[in-house]
Enzyme design. Structure first.
Site, PDB file in Angstrom:
ATOM      1  N   LYS A 112       0.872  -1.220   0.079  1.00 58.58           N
ATOM      2  CA  LYS A 112      -0.031   0.089  -0.039  1.00 58.58           C
ATOM      3  C   LYS A 112       0.777   1.337   0.120  1.00 58.58           C
ATOM      4  O   LYS A 112       0.458   2.218  -0.329  1.00 58.58           O
ATOM      5  CB  LYS A 112      -1.144   0.048   1.238  1.00 58.58           C
ATOM      6  CG  LYS A 112      -2.012  -0.992   1.044  1.00 58.58           C
ATOM      7  CD  LYS A 112      -2.959  -1.048   2.060  1.00 58.58           C
ATOM      8  CE  LYS A 112      -4.216  -1.922   1.787  1.00 58.58           C
ATOM      9  NZ  LYS A 112      -3.730  -3.321   1.981  1.00 58.58           N
TER      10      LYS A 112
HETATM   11  C1  LIG Z   1      -4.286  -4.680   1.314  1.00 59.89           C
HETATM   12  C2  LIG Z   1      -3.599  -5.663   1.279  1.00 59.89           C
HETATM   13  C3  LIG Z   1      -3.850  -6.680   0.327  1.00 59.89           C
HETATM   14  C4  LIG Z   1      -5.298  -6.753  -0.466  1.00 59.89           C
HETATM   15  O1  LIG Z   1      -5.227  -5.703  -1.532  1.00 59.89           O
HETATM   16  P1  LIG Z   1      -6.597  -5.234  -2.409  1.00 59.89           P
HETATM   17  O2  LIG Z   1      -6.182  -4.023  -3.083  1.00 59.89           O
HETATM   18  O3  LIG Z   1      -7.377  -4.855  -1.199  1.00 59.89           O
HETATM   19  O4  LIG Z   1      -7.118  -6.548  -2.952  1.00 59.89           O
HETATM   20  C5  LIG Z   1      -3.059  -8.025  -0.042  1.00 59.89           C
HETATM   21  N1  LIG Z   1      -2.136  -8.002   0.927  1.00 59.89           N
HETATM   22  C6  LIG Z   1      -1.750  -7.069   1.969  1.00 59.89           C
HETATM   23  C7  LIG Z   1      -0.407  -7.237   2.550  1.00 59.89           C
HETATM   24  C8  LIG Z   1      -2.333  -5.964   1.959  1.00 59.89           C
HETATM   25  O5  LIG Z   1      -1.940  -5.163   2.961  1.00 59.89           O
END
Ligand SMILES: *Cc1c(COP(=O)(O)O)cnc(C)c1O
Length: 464
Positions: A112
């Site tokens: 993120k």
């Molecule tokens: C947020 C997250 C996901 C999922 O991502 P999306 O965009 O919501 O599908 C997968 N792995 C980790 C470590 C995350 O923080």
């Protein structure tokens, strides 16, 4: 470039409006009016170019003149400054046709960071010209809040309020949020669970007194800018493995379908790729695509906590596109889903969806097996989200060409499950070093609307 709503009843807006507004006023999600195309020569040349250069190239048509090129360049440069790897998102080979794309070298060790750092730079600059301030609110079970705090701390024109459930995020996640010491960030530790936090945020986003003299929005992955910020790594990895001359399969650990939809967008821009979404036992997306019924059930706790989602918000974008951009159809389906908690997908739509996306559900036992296998075969510790994707990749035929698994978090963020499977905790990444020591700032509150509103009032009046 203008942005239209998936529900067709909101006016088209500019990039900066979509960036600062988040959700469209008709309840839909913004998408670009047309998909910009990358030239075949540019796709071929992407391999090995500096990551910030790819970010500038991919984002420029989406921003479309609403922000100067220098602003995009500065936001892209932040990635290189804040990430602990020279390649930003390195591609690592595990087997002849299997790679992992490491997206966890940022300040909070989860993918993120890649989009949030960009979004922060762009949003702060978009506001600078207007004299407006923005209040961002978000509920978090850990990763989103941490990435947001690290990205928005110290922004000139933005205040950020993060609500997390008290004592229910990991110590690392908590310190990532609470040790930045920035006056524009408020951490509310709610005595309750994640759903309580989300309910509070939902109410606060509609609170008229907060909107007086400022914009109010959220930083979750319905925001178009966050998805746009995730497209460049698909381009980089596909190019490194031979695109556009050959197609690459991407296996994406999926919760809200934001990351996976960014892959869909890369393909719409001309990058030849196949998408496989990997979900844990919270399999609403798998059932929608494989059985044709999109149905919400209560999310169950898993080791891959950031994917414990049963109503993936960005699925609406995929349905809009697969339905030939039929806003009326999208609106009917998602209004019915909101009302009834379930909807059957029409056969024609389903056929297109299946041609564009495969979904595999991996259970808890198989996730643990993948954590063990990755250590035994490759000498790698992998986080549980990455393990879910490796489990889905294992079901693909390697003779059909390259497979890239997205590694979304550093394993040290989830030490308990790794230690449980392997008997030792993973080594900590450099990003953790900057965490130790500093004083923590957080305000514990009961799960009550008044209490949250009072604390936010103190943040906004500088009375802290
Ligand atoms: C947020 C997250 C996901 C999922 O991502 P999306 O965009 O919501 O599908 C997968 N792995 C980790 C470590 C995350 O923080």
């Amino acid at each position: 470039m203008k942005y239209i709503s998936t529900r067709g009843e909101a006016p088209a807006v500019s990039f900066t409006e979509a960036l600062l507004g988040g959700i469209a006023p008709d309840g839909g999600l913004y998408l670009p009016e047309t998909w910009p195309k990358l030239a075949a020569a540019d796709i071929a040349a992407a391999a090995g170019r500096p990551y910030a250069a790819l970010v500038r190239e991919v984002l420029a048509p989406f921003v479309g003149g609403t922000l100067p090129g220098t602003v995009i360049a500065r936001a892209a440069a932040r990635l290189e400054e804040t990430f602990h790897h020279a390649a930003t998102a390195p591609l690592v080979q595990l087997e002849p046709n299997l790679w992992v794309l490491e997206l966890f070298h940022g300040p909070t060790s989860a993918f993120k960071d890649l989009a949030m750092q960009l979004m922060a730079g762009l949003a702060d600059a978009a506001l600078a010209g207007t004299g407006e301030r923005l209040l961002l609110l978000t509920a978090t079970s850990g990763d989103t809040g941490a990435a947001a705090v690290r990205a928005f701390a110290g922004a000139d024109n933005i205040d950020l309020v993060v609500l997390h459930p008290l004592d229910r995020v990991s110590p690392v996640q908590r310190r990532q949020m609470t040790t930045v010491g920035a006056d524009n960030v408020l951490n509310l530790a709610v005595r309750g669970d994640f759903d309580d936090c989300q309910t509070l945020v939902k109410g606060l986003l509609a609170e008229p007194s907060l909107r007086e003299g400022r914009r109010v929005s959220s930083v979750n992955s319905i925001n178009w800018a966050r998805l746009a910020g995730q497209i460049p790594y698909y381009l980089a990895a596909a190019s490194a493995l031979g695109a556009p001359a050959r197609s690459v399969r991407f296996v994406v650990p999926t919760g809200n379908f934001g990351d996976a939809f960014a892959g869909w967008a890369a393909r719409a821009m001309g990058v030849p790729l196949d998408l496989i979404a990997a979900v844990n036992r919270n399999d609403a997306l798998a059932r929608a695509i494989n059985a044709g019924r999109y149905e919400r059930t209560n999310a169950r706790a898993t080791a891959s906590v950031s994917m414990d989602v049963q109503a993936p918000s960005n699925f609406e974008r995929l349905v809009f596109e697969a339905g030939g951009r039929d806003a009326g159809l999208t609106r009917r389906l998602f209004e019915r889903f909101a009302r009834d908690g379930a909807v059957d997908l029409p056969t024609g739509l389903l056929e297109v969806l299946r041609a564009q996306l495969a979904v595999t559900s991996i259970d808890e036992q198989a996730t643990r097996v993948e954590i063990a296998t990755a250590w035994r075969r490759y000498g790698r510790t992998v986080c549980p989200h990455t393990a879910v994707a490796l489990g889905a990749a294992r079901r693909l035929d390697p003779r059909e060409g390259p497979v890239v698994v997205l590694a979304t978090a550093h394993p040290a963020k989830f030490p308990d499950v790794i230690a449980d499977v392997l008997g030792f905790a993973p080594a900590e990444p450099p990003a953790f070093a900057s965490l130790s020591g500093g004083p923590e700032r957080l305000v514990p509150i009961p799960a009550e609307y008044r209490a949250a509103l009072t604390e936010i009032g103190r943040l906004l009046s500088g009375d802290r």
